[in-house]
Scaffold this motif. Sequence first.
Motif: not given
Length: 510
Positions: A307-311, A454-464, A487-489, A58-61
């Motif tokens: 682990n994605l949420y952890f990092v 890098a933080f934006a990439r993690l945020s995007n992953s959780i949104r994806q 997105g992207g990867g 919730y907090f991220n999205n």
Amino acid sequence: MASKNCCVMFMIFTVAIVQAVSYDTELFETAPCDSNACFDALHGALGDCSCNVDTIDYFNNVKIFPRIQSLVSKDYFRFYKVNLKKECPFWADDSRCAMKYCHIKTCSKDSVPGYVDEHENERPAEKYTKIDQTACSTDEDHNPDLGYLNMTISAASQYEIAKWNAHDSALENFCECDDRDADAEYVDLSLNPERYTGYKGPSAHRIWRSIYQENCFRPKLNPYESFPYVLSSDLSNMCLEKRVFYRAISGLHSSINIHLCSNYLLSEKGVDFAAPPEGEWGPNLEEFQRRFDPSQTHNEGPNWLKNLYFVYLLEMRALSKAGPYLETEEYFTGNPTEDEETRAAISNMLSVIYSFPDHFNESAMFNGGSQAAKLKNEFREHFWNISRIMDCVGCDKCKLWGKLQTQGLGTALKILFSSQWDSLEADPEQGTLPVRHKANKRLQRTEIVALFNAFARLSNSIRQLENFRIMLSANKEPEVKRNVFEGGGANIRSTKEQCSSGGDKPRIWS
């Protein structure tokens, strides 16, 4: 009877070989299960912290994702300085991705908004030359002969001082920085999005296998041959520090895989004449299931996603801790309006990050005297080696995003665990650490750009993940069109590999 036994033994041997080889292939041969199994266990407590998955979702999205995506589109964060010409320091590998999607477009220094060589007058040796010294006072009471002080230093001493400074700086860094590299070039990240490039095979496998088997800590070998990851059931046998290291690398790896799956090359030519020349890109649900479904990963897929949420928590805590410093940066691009908007956006996002109730607690780590200090040094050396492995990636676009995200995580670790950022006082309302001497704690521009991207990439992953969750619930493939979420990867990993660990000592690879 003997022939029958031989036949049985041959069949058993064949099955064992097939099982072992299957984990070295780019994709699993078995079809992914058509269910929401990837997300069934992705709820509740995260482990090693007081937070839970649903709170972060919730907090991220809702709060972080729209802010950070808007922020990294600003000019200051679009341009990243990187050297993509470095030779692999660990093995001779001339394998290069020949696909057009592997190439990147660099830009000249003149095209970077507000470009200033911030190191131009920072060479340590030059600070002590005679010409750079301030003249003594010329007051009448001053006798230059009696008060003469020789401020010059020999060329040999200047060279040694430069090495001392470089050594001292390296002790606080967790990864290499290309800021001072003569071969480094600026890259416009918006013109080189992170996405699937087709880079795969032995070269890609070797990157992540080296990271996990030779640089991650591991309690023991798992029972599955050619499966390089630490089983979640074995993580409890590792101390907190080693477990945090493993989970951070695993989370970064998961994030990169999600980028690949969410921005996948669906068709090189598109579906009609109006299709863009670079092809059609979008989410690939089957690829996502192959990489994370429990039936394909010895039930480890959901743990890799955790682990994605952890990092994510770890990097968010670094932003919170460095917040007072980051709010004093100028974010100069030469455009006053853009710079002011960037500073306001930074302040706004940090205020949201300060409000998060369950930040990662780094103070629980590396406590215990000389043994803790030794472990902290190993921790840093392991990550330093991982940052150097990124120079072995055979795809320029994959290397670009691999180096950026690794440096971003390395900068976060530097903020959390470097003595330069320690303070005895904390703000009880924000949980941030005040800056005592800004000059001694200044992050390089490249580090700041990497940290936020890098933080934006993690945020995007959780949104994806929410996007894939919806697709799995609907039990249907998406239309062939660009993903509605940014997105992207880059495929800088072997498709099946998730975080594994290696020995307790960093090693050089042959």
